[in-house]
Structures are given as C-alpha cells and as structure tokens.
Write an enzyme that holds these catalytic residues in place. Structure first.
Site, short mmCIF file in Angstrom:
data_model
loop_
_atom_site.label_atom_id
_atom_site.label_comp_id
_atom_site.label_asym_id
_atom_site.label_seq_id
_atom_site.Cartn_x
_atom_site.Cartn_y
_atom_site.Cartn_z
N ASN A 136 5.14 -3.61 19.53
CA ASN A 136 3.96 -4.45 19.71
C ASN A 136 4.18 -5.49 20.80
O ASN A 136 3.29 -5.76 21.61
CB ASN A 136 3.57 -5.14 18.41
N ARG A 178 0.81 -1.22 0.00
CA ARG A 178 0.00 0.00 0.00
C ARG A 178 0.84 1.26 0.00
O ARG A 178 0.48 2.27 -0.63
CB ARG A 178 -0.91 -0.03 1.24
N GLU A 189 2.03 5.31 24.73
CA GLU A 189 1.02 5.01 23.72
C GLU A 189 -0.03 4.07 24.29
O GLU A 189 -1.24 4.26 24.07
CB GLU A 189 1.67 4.39 22.48
N ARG A 226 -2.61 -8.69 12.36
CA ARG A 226 -2.90 -8.96 10.95
C ARG A 226 -1.78 -8.51 10.03
O ARG A 226 -1.53 -9.09 8.98
CB ARG A 226 -4.19 -8.25 10.52
N SER A 227 -1.08 -7.43 10.42
CA SER A 227 -0.02 -6.85 9.60
C SER A 227 1.10 -6.43 10.54
O SER A 227 0.85 -5.74 11.53
CB SER A 227 -0.54 -5.63 8.84
N ASP A 267 5.12 -4.96 10.77
CA ASP A 267 6.41 -4.43 10.35
C ASP A 267 7.44 -4.93 11.36
O ASP A 267 7.52 -4.44 12.48
CB ASP A 267 6.32 -2.90 10.33
N ARG A 327 -13.71 -18.51 28.06
CA ARG A 327 -13.03 -18.46 26.76
C ARG A 327 -13.39 -17.19 25.98
O ARG A 327 -13.23 -17.14 24.77
CB ARG A 327 -13.41 -19.70 25.94
N TRP A 385 2.56 8.60 15.91
CA TRP A 385 1.33 8.70 15.11
C TRP A 385 1.28 9.97 14.26
O TRP A 385 0.27 10.23 13.59
CB TRP A 385 0.10 8.67 16.03
N CYS A 421 -3.52 -2.86 13.38
CA CYS A 421 -2.57 -3.93 13.02
C CYS A 421 -2.56 -4.99 14.12
O CYS A 421 -2.76 -6.16 13.84
CB CYS A 421 -1.18 -3.35 12.82
N HIS A 435 6.18 -8.75 7.64
CA HIS A 435 6.99 -8.22 6.56
C HIS A 435 8.11 -7.30 7.02
O HIS A 435 8.10 -6.79 8.15
CB HIS A 435 6.10 -7.45 5.56
N LEU A 436 9.06 -7.12 6.13
CA LEU A 436 10.12 -6.13 6.27
C LEU A 436 10.10 -5.24 5.04
O LEU A 436 9.91 -5.73 3.91
CB LEU A 436 11.49 -6.81 6.37
N TYR A 437 10.31 -3.96 5.24
CA TYR A 437 10.34 -3.03 4.11
C TYR A 437 11.72 -3.08 3.43
O TYR A 437 12.75 -3.16 4.10
CB TYR A 437 10.03 -1.60 4.59
N TYR A 448 -7.63 2.48 17.97
CA TYR A 448 -7.55 1.56 19.10
C TYR A 448 -8.29 2.00 20.36
O TYR A 448 -9.11 1.25 20.90
CB TYR A 448 -6.07 1.34 19.46
N ALA A 486 7.08 3.86 6.84
CA ALA A 486 6.31 3.89 5.58
C ALA A 486 4.87 4.21 5.91
O ALA A 486 4.25 3.52 6.72
CB ALA A 486 6.41 2.56 4.85
#
Length: 311
Positions: A224, A30, A68, A213-214, A216, A173, A90, A193, A254-256, A132, A310
């Site tokens: 995180n 993206r 944060e 889900r995503s 970096d 649960r 942010w 994310c 992923h890694l950029y 969030y 990014a």
C-alpha cells in the site's frame, strides 16, 4: 512512533508493527484467523529526491505492486491480465467464490491455470466486481428525474479529473480519488481497504494522503505504501509538480495471529539503504505508463519473509 527526521524512515513502520503486536486488542475477524488491532495510526514519508517508502527489512516485490497499480488505472476488474503477468495477489478471492458456488474442489493452482488458458472461463469466474479500477476510472452516476426516479449518467474518471484539477486549480481542496462506493460494496469481492486518496499542493510540491480503513501491517501495508507513493510520483510528473510528502493514515490497523513468525523475525531487523524510484519517461497520459517506465535504484533489501494471506 519514531521521529522520521532523526532516524531511518522505515523505523516508523517497524515501530507501528511493534506497537500493534504488543498492545493490539485481540479480535476474531471476518476471516476467522484472529488479529491484534489498534485504531488510528499515521506514517509520514518525504518523497523528495526520488526516495520511496520501499521496505528494506524484507524484500518487497515492487514490480508486482506496480503492475497492480497499472491494472487499477486500466479500469480492469478481472484477474486475467494480472495472471498473465504472473501477479498472484488477487487470485484467492475469485477462487474461493468459484469453489463456493460450483462445489468443484478445483485447486487454486489449477483454477489460476484455467483463468490464463480459457478466456471465457476467466470472464465468468475471474471478475472481482466493481473494485478499485472501476471506481477510480468509471464511477457510476445517476440523474435525478422530476418523478423521483433515476437514470444512468456518464461515469466519472476520478483519476483523470484529479490530474486536470491539479493543473487547473492546484490550491483546490477537492483533489480526491475515492473507492468506497456504498451502493456497490456488496458486489465487490473485497471492499476497498486503501479507500481515499487526497492531494495538496504547496510551493510547487505535491503532497498526498491515503486513508486506509483496514490495514494488514505485515503483508498489505508494504504494498500500500509503495502504491500510494508511486501514484503520487506519477501524478506529480503528469502535472509538473515536485514530489512532496506522503501521509498514510490507517483506521483498523492489524496483524494476524498467524503471522507471528514473520513479525518477530522482521522486528529483529534494521533498515538498510534508501531506495529511490526513477520514472524513465513522461507518457502523454497518467494512463499510458508501462512497467518498463519504472526503475528502482539502491535497493538491496534483507531476504523475503512470507506468510499466508487471510481471505
């Protein structure tokens, strides 16, 4: 992945970084920067004895990440409280929206300075939408009417409900905090994310799982992991449980391509020491913690490694 039982726990992170960089599929994402991506990964960290997944192969600014987290728990979705504390993570998103919508080529630094100085400007341009904090503490609800329409209901404070459910029904649960509100994704500056947190109690220990889900790996994951572990420690303290295991699971990991220098330098390093977190007091509520309540011991990391975000 490395065996966390026989090696330093941080080796898991380095093995993940190495794996993504070596075999990740090359994708135009993206942001237009380009990534190397794998799908599906898991890391496990034992939080017993105060140990935390705080990276030592580069300095992680854990106070920034904690501020944060406290901002999330406050329910705020405006960057101004973060800006006033010197937290920059942010800033790029509302700045990009401001430039896009106004055509004013105001620099990021000038934009942030105006957010800090001008409350009305911050109210107009500093908000990120229902990200969030809104979802965690005020998830919107609706009542179904017999005529097929809906009316607004009382918002749900998911964090408060998890605290209560852990106290009332530890074997349950349904100890879940969810950020992925499909109906409001389009209104968010960035869809969540780190989206789903779930908790599990066994033998008086609170285990936690985060599904992201995503991810970096270079810039986002260190924050995180700290955030998830710190929230788990706070929940354990509030409910009289001992900290257990944190399980992290990533979807698109992923890694950029632009982070090549950081990746290569970090993979040359080895972990040093085992940092621990001390919670200095037990506030009356999960929402009453202050940055001064958190103390990290035995943290002597290697020097920082930087790269651009990014957007």
């Amino acid at each position: 992945m490395a065996d966390a039982a026989s090696t330093h726990p941080e080796e898991q992170y380095l093995a993940l970084m190495r794996d993504v960089w070596a075999r990740g599929s090359r994708r135009m994402d993206r942001t237009g920067v380009g990534t190397r991506s794998v799908f599906g990964a898991t890391l496990r960290f034992d939080l017993a004895d105060g140990h935390m997944p705080l990276l030592t192969t580069k300095r992680v600014y854990w106070k920034t990440a904690t501020r944060e987290l406290l901002w999330f728990l406050s329910g705020s979705t405006n960057i101004r409280p973060l800006v006033l504390q010197g937290v920059k993570i942010w800033n790029e998103w509302p700045h990009a929206r401001y430039v896009r919508e106004t055509g004013d080529a105001l620099s990021l630094e000038a934009f942030v300075a105006r957010i800090a100085a001008d409350e009305e400007f911050a109210e107009r341009w500093g908000d990120l939408g229902p990200v969030y904090g809104r979802q965690w503490t005020a998830w919107p609800t609706y009542r179904y009417r017999p005529d097929g329409t809906y009316e607004p209901g009382e918002p749900v404070n998911q964090v408060a409900e998890v605290v209560e459910s852990l106290r009332r029904d530890p074997a349950g649960r349904r100890h879940i905090i969810e950020g992925w509100n499909v109906a409001q994704l389009a209104q968010m500056a960035l869809p969540p994310c780190h989206k789903t947190y779930q908790y599990h109690v066994v033998d008086g220990r609170l285990n936690g799982m985060l599904y992201q889900r995503s991810c970096d790996v270079a810039l986002g994951l260190p924050f995180n992991l700290w955030t998830a572990a710190t929230l788990q420690r706070m929940l354990a303290q509030q409910t009289g449980l001992a900290p257990g295991e944190l399980v992290w699971t990533g979807g698109d990991v992923h890694l950029y391509e632009s982070h090549a220098d950081l990746v290569e330098r970090q993979l040359e390093r080895r972990p040093v020491g085992r940092p621990r977190l001390v919670l200095r007091r037990r506030p009356a509520s999960i929402f009453a913690y202050d940055i001064s309540d958190f103390e990290v011991l035995d943290y002597t990391p290697l020097p920082p490694l930087t790269a651009s975000v990014a957007v």
